[in-house]
Design a protein around this motif. Structure first.
Motif, mmCIF file in Angstrom:
data_model
loop_
_atom_site.group_PDB
_atom_site.id
_atom_site.type_symbol
_atom_site.label_atom_id
_atom_site.label_comp_id
_atom_site.label_asym_id
_atom_site.label_seq_id
_atom_site.Cartn_x
_atom_site.Cartn_y
_atom_site.Cartn_z
ATOM 1 N N GLY A 59 0.963 -1.060 -0.053
ATOM 2 C CA GLY A 59 -0.023 -0.173 0.134
ATOM 3 C C GLY A 59 0.713 1.342 -0.069
ATOM 4 O O GLY A 59 0.602 2.285 -0.973
ATOM 5 N N ASN A 63 0.274 4.131 -3.153
ATOM 6 C CA ASN A 63 0.116 5.614 -2.550
ATOM 7 C C ASN A 63 1.536 6.371 -3.500
ATOM 8 O O ASN A 63 1.181 7.627 -3.686
ATOM 9 N N ASP A 169 -6.238 7.144 0.104
ATOM 10 C CA ASP A 169 -5.164 5.777 0.416
ATOM 11 C C ASP A 169 -6.991 5.144 1.635
ATOM 12 O O ASP A 169 -7.136 5.102 2.331
ATOM 13 N N ARG A 172 -7.881 0.730 4.248
ATOM 14 C CA ARG A 172 -9.116 0.237 4.632
ATOM 15 C C ARG A 172 -10.581 0.708 4.267
ATOM 16 O O ARG A 172 -11.239 0.764 5.079
HETATM 17 C C1 LIG Z 1 -1.243 -0.471 6.432
HETATM 18 C C2 LIG Z 1 -1.572 1.208 5.471
HETATM 19 C C3 LIG Z 1 -0.606 1.660 3.795
HETATM 20 C C4 LIG Z 1 0.418 0.752 3.631
HETATM 21 O O1 LIG Z 1 0.775 -0.169 3.999
HETATM 22 P P1 LIG Z 1 2.012 -0.621 3.454
HETATM 23 O O2 LIG Z 1 2.159 -1.518 4.473
HETATM 24 O O3 LIG Z 1 2.836 -0.337 2.001
HETATM 25 O O4 LIG Z 1 0.990 -2.401 2.899
HETATM 26 C C5 LIG Z 1 -1.188 2.903 4.275
HETATM 27 N N1 LIG Z 1 -2.486 3.180 4.375
HETATM 28 C C6 LIG Z 1 -3.383 3.385 5.401
HETATM 29 C C7 LIG Z 1 -3.591 4.018 6.443
HETATM 30 C C8 LIG Z 1 -2.442 1.315 5.876
HETATM 31 O O5 LIG Z 1 -3.101 1.578 7.501
#
Ligand SMILES: *Cc1c(COP(=O)(O)O)cnc(C)c1O
Length: 339
Positions: A59, A63, A169, A172
């Motif tokens: 993630g 982003n 983002d 969730r």
């Molecule tokens: C976990 C998370 C991500 C992405 O994290 P990765 O560990 O790189 O997959 C992005 N935004 C939010 C709000 C997160 O909780």
């Protein structure tokens, strides 16, 4: 029995998910030839009414790719002070894109169109160019609070009026949709790009999907390669994502119910000084100064419960697929035994 409440990323793939992975047709995705990756990208995009998708390892990468595509070096992104893109992506906004962030203090991570408007720079040579607004839903660092479509709409309108790019983002996003019961397509239509995590509540070993227009994803695909995120037979991971979208979305409500039960337990404990409202699967609370966060963490670990101290006196619990009712009962017993 080890109970792990550190994050919803600690889940292990189930037998059925592993089976889906084993049976996935594969190809080289850098050549655009992995049928399973293509299927996942199409599925995720279609779900939110977007034209195209891009499968990435994390993630953070989805982003960071979005920020890179939406900005030029020297630009500014507007986001809440709690944003993951600002706090937990290793300074990637500046490192990867040469962009700075202007932080807005929202209501538990949620910012308003009015706040954003006040922070858009005018068109002067000496001011930073504001080009991107980024929201997070649910907001991790603010305790899993969420936006409704009615809260997002005025922001979308402002971004359209001021010609700002608009990113979500949505690590969730399915936790948010579980509570709002809104149609994903109605959320999708508001943003230029959305990052969706498959390795949080949905239980896959890895993977996120970035979705947007065909033109946006074409640019994003090039940046993914530059960032080192071009994977080969990635369908083995994408298959887990397809399985998760088909099977693990509706069950998120269970995680929210268990988080609510934890909130109720915490409210009865004398050493808890405050709890952020529990809106989804994240529980953030403060303990009194008789015990430090680090010592609290140690005490729970002695009882086979893993948690993450989130600050000096602040603790975060996250519920997930591998946290059962039996574990909840055990957690209650241990919490009540602590003086
Ligand atoms: C976990 C998370 C991500 C992405 O994290 P990765 O560990 O790189 O997959 C992005 N935004 C939010 C709000 C997160 O909780």
């Amino acid at each position: 029995m080890i109970i792990d409440l550190r994050s919803d990323t600690v889940t292990k793939p189930t037998k059925a998910m592993l089976e889906a992975m084993m049976n996935a047709p594969l190809g080289d995705d850098v050549f655009g030839e992995d049928p399973t990756v293509i299927e996942l990208e199409k599925k995720a995009a279609a779900l939110f009414g977007k034209e195209a998708g891009l499968f990435c390892p994390s993630g953070t990468m989805t982003n960071q790719i979005a920020i890179k595509v939406h900005t030029q070096p020297g630009d500014e992104v507007l986001c809440d002070v709690n944003s993951h893109i600002y706090n937990y992506e290793g300074g990637g906004i500046s490192f990867n894109s040469g962009v700075q962030a202007k932080l807005i203090q929202g209501d538990r991570g949620r910012i308003t169109a009015q706040q954003i408007e006040q922070n858009i720079n005018g068109d002067f040579d000496w001011l930073t160019r504001t080009t991107l607004v980024s929201l997070e839903n649910t907001v991790n660092r603010a305790g899993g609070s969420y936006y409704t479509i009615d809260m997002i709409k005025p922001i979308q309108k402002l971004c359209a009026d001021k010609k700002l790019n608009f990113h979500l983002d949505g690590a969730r996003i399915f936790n948010a949709l579980t509570e709002t019961k809104e149609n994903p397509k109605d959320v999708g239509s508001l943003f230029d790009s959305i990052s969706i995590c498959l390795s949080k509540g949905l239980g896959t070993p890895a993977g996120s999907v970035l979705i947007g227009t065909k033109e946006f994803i074409k640019k994003a695909r090039r940046v993914r390669k530059v960032f080192g995120g071009g994977m080969r037979q990635a369908g083995i991971l994408a298959a887990a994502g397809i399985y998760a979208l088909d099977n693990n979305v509706t069950r998120l409500k269970e995680d929210h119910i268990r988080a609510k039960k934890i909130e109720r337990i915490l409210k009865s404990l004398p050493y808890i000084t405050s709890i952020l409202p529990v809106d989804s699967n994240i529980v953030i609370f403060d303990i009194d100064t008789k015990i430090s966060g680090a010592d609290f963490e140690k005490k729970l670990l002695e009882n086979n419960i893993k948690i993450a101290a989130f600050g000096k006196q602040t603790i975060r619990f996250v519920t997930h697929m591998d946290f059962t009712d039996e574990m909840l009962e055990q957690t209650e017993k241990v919490l009540k035994s602590i003086q």
